[in-house]
Design a protein around this motif. Structure first.
Motif, PDB file in Angstrom:
ATOM      1  N   MET A   1       0.792  -1.024   0.026  1.00 55.76           N
ATOM      2  CA  MET A   1       0.056   0.078   0.107  1.00 55.76           C
ATOM      3  C   MET A   1       0.781   1.275   0.010  1.00 55.76           C
ATOM      4  O   MET A   1       1.906   1.349   0.735  1.00 55.76           O
ATOM      5  N   PHE A  17      -3.228   1.626   9.916  1.00 56.80           N
ATOM      6  CA  PHE A  17      -2.228   0.421  10.964  1.00 56.80           C
ATOM      7  C   PHE A  17      -2.913  -0.119  12.282  1.00 56.80           C
ATOM      8  O   PHE A  17      -2.654  -1.171  12.759  1.00 56.80           O
ATOM      9  N   ILE A  20      -5.054  -2.630  11.143  1.00 56.60           N
ATOM     10  CA  ILE A  20      -4.629  -3.983  10.835  1.00 56.60           C
ATOM     11  C   ILE A  20      -4.303  -4.608  12.550  1.00 56.60           C
ATOM     12  O   ILE A  20      -4.412  -5.719  12.804  1.00 56.60           O
ATOM     13  N   ILE A  39       1.930 -11.420   9.544  1.00 56.82           N
ATOM     14  CA  ILE A  39       1.856  -9.855   9.191  1.00 56.82           C
ATOM     15  C   ILE A  39       2.871  -9.076   9.833  1.00 56.82           C
ATOM     16  O   ILE A  39       3.456  -9.370  10.874  1.00 56.82           O
ATOM     17  N   GLY A  40       3.065  -8.000   9.187  1.00 50.19           N
ATOM     18  CA  GLY A  40       4.033  -6.809   9.695  1.00 50.19           C
ATOM     19  C   GLY A  40       5.189  -6.634   8.983  1.00 50.19           C
ATOM     20  O   GLY A  40       5.694  -5.443   9.266  1.00 50.19           O
ATOM     21  N   ASP A  41       5.738  -7.457   8.154  1.00 48.42           N
ATOM     22  CA  ASP A  41       7.043  -6.893   7.273  1.00 48.42           C
ATOM     23  C   ASP A  41       6.437  -6.980   5.820  1.00 48.42           C
ATOM     24  O   ASP A  41       5.303  -6.912   5.512  1.00 48.42           O
ATOM     25  N   ASP A  42       7.485  -6.688   4.956  1.00 50.92           N
ATOM     26  CA  ASP A  42       6.664  -6.171   3.464  1.00 50.92           C
ATOM     27  C   ASP A  42       6.355  -7.855   2.944  1.00 50.92           C
ATOM     28  O   ASP A  42       5.540  -7.540   2.004  1.00 50.92           O
ATOM     29  N   LEU A 100      -5.130 -11.256   2.740  1.00 56.22           N
ATOM     30  CA  LEU A 100      -6.578 -10.492   2.670  1.00 56.22           C
ATOM     31  C   LEU A 100      -6.506  -9.200   2.192  1.00 56.22           C
ATOM     32  O   LEU A 100      -5.866  -8.250   2.964  1.00 56.22           O
ATOM     33  N   LEU A 130      -3.964 -16.242   8.782  1.00 54.23           N
ATOM     34  CA  LEU A 130      -4.103 -14.657   7.999  1.00 54.23           C
ATOM     35  C   LEU A 130      -2.270 -14.443   7.951  1.00 54.23           C
ATOM     36  O   LEU A 130      -1.995 -14.269   9.220  1.00 54.23           O
ATOM     37  N   GLY A 132      -0.884 -11.815   5.746  1.00 57.48           N
ATOM     38  CA  GLY A 132      -0.685 -10.631   5.264  1.00 57.48           C
ATOM     39  C   GLY A 132      -1.812 -10.090   4.432  1.00 57.48           C
ATOM     40  O   GLY A 132      -2.699 -10.559   4.306  1.00 57.48           O
ATOM     41  N   GLY A 133      -1.583  -8.978   3.790  1.00 55.06           N
ATOM     42  CA  GLY A 133      -2.584  -8.485   2.963  1.00 55.06           C
ATOM     43  C   GLY A 133      -2.603  -7.100   2.608  1.00 55.06           C
ATOM     44  O   GLY A 133      -1.346  -6.550   2.572  1.00 55.06           O
ATOM     45  N   ASP A 134      -3.713  -6.144   2.327  1.00 53.66           N
ATOM     46  CA  ASP A 134      -3.555  -4.836   1.942  1.00 53.66           C
ATOM     47  C   ASP A 134      -4.936  -4.359   2.436  1.00 53.66           C
ATOM     48  O   ASP A 134      -5.720  -4.920   2.441  1.00 53.66           O
ATOM     49  N   THR A 135      -4.775  -3.170   2.773  1.00 51.77           N
ATOM     50  CA  THR A 135      -5.766  -2.356   3.308  1.00 51.77           C
ATOM     51  C   THR A 135      -6.355  -1.048   2.889  1.00 51.77           C
ATOM     52  O   THR A 135      -5.198  -0.278   2.639  1.00 51.77           O
TER      53      THR A 135
HETATM   54  P1  ADP Z   1       3.136  -2.490   2.370  1.00 52.05           P
HETATM   55  O1  ADP Z   1       3.080  -1.000   2.526  1.00 52.05           O
HETATM   56  O2  ADP Z   1       4.447  -3.116   2.456  1.00 52.05           O
HETATM   57  O3  ADP Z   1       2.327  -3.128   1.152  1.00 52.05           O
HETATM   58  P2  ADP Z   1       1.298  -2.294   4.299  1.00 52.05           P
HETATM   59  O4  ADP Z   1       1.470  -0.893   5.178  1.00 52.05           O
HETATM   60  O5  ADP Z   1       0.149  -2.529   3.329  1.00 52.05           O
HETATM   61  O6  ADP Z   1       2.498  -3.025   3.753  1.00 52.05           O
HETATM   62  O7  ADP Z   1       0.729  -3.332   5.432  1.00 52.05           O
HETATM   63  C1  ADP Z   1       1.647  -3.459   6.796  1.00 52.05           C
HETATM   64  C2  ADP Z   1       1.517  -5.045   6.807  1.00 52.05           C
HETATM   65  O8  ADP Z   1       0.199  -5.438   7.324  1.00 52.05           O
HETATM   66  C3  ADP Z   1       1.955  -6.064   5.951  1.00 52.05           C
HETATM   67  O9  ADP Z   1       2.643  -7.360   6.619  1.00 52.05           O
HETATM   68  C4  ADP Z   1       0.611  -6.295   5.255  1.00 52.05           C
HETATM   69  O10 ADP Z   1       1.037  -7.894   4.747  1.00 52.05           O
HETATM   70  C5  ADP Z   1      -0.229  -6.439   6.434  1.00 52.05           C
HETATM   71  N1  ADP Z   1      -1.564  -6.155   6.186  1.00 52.05           N
HETATM   72  C6  ADP Z   1      -2.228  -5.106   5.439  1.00 52.05           C
HETATM   73  N2  ADP Z   1      -3.403  -5.123   5.388  1.00 52.05           N
HETATM   74  C7  ADP Z   1      -4.059  -6.405   5.870  1.00 52.05           C
HETATM   75  C8  ADP Z   1      -5.161  -6.997   6.209  1.00 52.05           C
HETATM   76  N3  ADP Z   1      -6.194  -6.435   5.397  1.00 52.05           N
HETATM   77  N4  ADP Z   1      -5.084  -8.046   6.711  1.00 52.05           N
HETATM   78  C9  ADP Z   1      -3.804  -8.765   6.900  1.00 52.05           C
HETATM   79  N5  ADP Z   1      -2.643  -8.433   6.878  1.00 52.05           N
HETATM   80  C10 ADP Z   1      -2.709  -6.947   6.454  1.00 52.05           C
END
Ligand code: ADP
Ligand code: MG
Length: 363
Positions: A1, A17, A20, A39-42, A100, A130, A132-135
């Motif tokens: 993101m 953040f 999440i 969850i938490g890293d790249d 997700l 779960l 990782g993901g993006d929001t």
């Molecule tokens: P990046 O900018 O590297 O893409 P983000 O800032 O989007 O990472 O997300 C921070 C962390 O949170 C990452 O490890 C990402 O996988 C996780 N994350 C983001 N959105 C979600 C979600 N909806 N569910 C689970 N993990 C998430």
């Protein structure tokens, strides 16, 4: 993101953040050994069991298209993961983890709490965390990618059906579509429009207990993971029924370059709600509108997330044993044939071709 997506709190003072961390990160929750980093890293880091192959699948659920905007968020969380796990089941794969990607119009804490509860209940039941993901802010959309593992050469594919194989279906079919008809009918009645002619016979006459059970099928499908894995080396082809039996069996037929016959009576009996039909015990009769509608629901109704699979007739006892071992009922509903096309046979053996060709409008 990117930072652009964040633009301050998504809503209710809840930042991305924080959202999440609060609803998805589950600090202190133990991860299985196959998940090195969650969850938490790249990136998440996954370690498949040595010599296994990855099975990967994504499904997207869009508000207004795949679910009603006001659906209970807990059942939505369940369903979003269930439809993905169902794809792993259809391949005979074992879940490892999922990501997700979530687009939300705002960050409603009560909604997120309930959504994540439904999501994690199913994830925990299958030891599928779960990772990782993006929001982002946007129209309500849920995109899940599941990662599973399967031994080489044992994945159940759509291309393996051979003439003479039995066609099997797990569980029951058509009830999810019936619930959808009911709910859409209710919406139409509420908006004071008249019902379309082709809806409703069964839907309108459904007792509340039957609607509740059918609605459960629509909103809380059960991914048949144990059955899919138990069928490795036994089934010749498999798919999950997300778009209706005709459509999903049709994919198997096409990929395998074969045809099939289905038994109309057996197919009609796959509708669990038939127990509430008057004349449910009667011999299938296409002239009977209730029978015709029940068959239509089973053949063309989607959203059941059962498995349709084929297996050599020699494997019949093994199929039944595999199904018994995982306490999942299965029904033999037809046969693969060399002649292309799909024929539905009435109890006297005559094909119903003309009659159900018209069912297509339902899709
Ligand atoms: P990046 O900018 O590297 O893409 P983000 O800032 O989007 O990472 O997300 C921070 C962390 O949170 C990452 O490890 C990402 O996988 C996780 N994350 C983001 N959105 C979600 C979600 N909806 N569910 C689970 N993990 C998430
Ligand atoms: Mg990054």
């Amino acid at each position: 993101m990117s930072r652009d997506d964040v633009a301050g709190p998504i809503g209710h003072g809840l930042g991305e953040f924080e959202l999440i961390a609060r609803f998805f990160e589950r600090a202190g929750h133990a991860l299985p050994s196959r998940v090195i980093l969650g969850i938490g890293d790249d990136c998440a880091l996954l370690q498949p069991t040595p010599c296994m192959q990855w099975a990967v699948s994504s499904d997207m659920l869009v508000s207004g298209r795949h679910f009603f905007a006001d659906v209970d968020p807990c059942t939505l969380g369940h369903k979003a993961l269930a439809v993905n796990l169902s794809d792993l089941a259809a391949c005979g794969a074992r879940p490892v983890g999922f990501t997700l990607a979530l687009s939300l119009p705002d960050a409603d804490a009560a909604w997120l709490q309930s959504f994540s509860q439904g999501l994690f209940a199913l994830a925990d039941a299958h030891d599928c965390p779960l990772v990782g993901g993006d929001t982002t802010r946007g129209p309500l959309t849920i995109c899940i990618t599941v990662f599973g593992e399967v031994p080489p050469h044992l994945a159940l594919l759509r291309c393996g059906a051979r003439a003479g194989d039995d066609i099997w279906v797990s569980g029951t079919l058509g009830d999810a579509a019936l619930a959808l008809q009911c709910l859409q009918g209710q919406q139409i009645r509420q908006s004071q429009q008249s019902l379309p002619d082709d809806s409703a016979l069964l839907a309108a006459n459904l007792p509340p207990a039957a609607l509740l059970a059918a609605r459960q099928r629509l909103e809380s499908p059960i991914p048949r993971l144990a059955l899919g894995q138990a069928l490795r080396g036994i089934a010749s082809a498999a798919a999950d029924v997300s778009d209706g039996l005709l459509g999903d069996l049709g994919h198997i037929l096409q990929r395998s370059a074969v045809g099939a016959t289905l038994d109309a009576q057996t197919a009609m009996n796959l509708l669990a709600t038939r127990a509430y039909m008057t004349g449910a015990e009667a011999t299938f009769d296409i002239q009977n509108p209730t029978h015709a509608q029940a068959l239509q629901l089973v053949l063309c109704g989607g959203d059941d997330y059962e498995l349709v699979f084929t297996a050599p007739a020699l494997h019949r006892a093994q199929v039944l044993q595999a199904a018994a071992d995982c306490a999942t009922p299965v029904t033999r509903v037809g046969r693969i044939e060399a002649a292309p096309g799909l024929r539905v046979l009435s109890p006297d053996g005559t094909p119903l071709q003309g009659a159900w060709a018209g069912f297509d409008h339902f899709r």
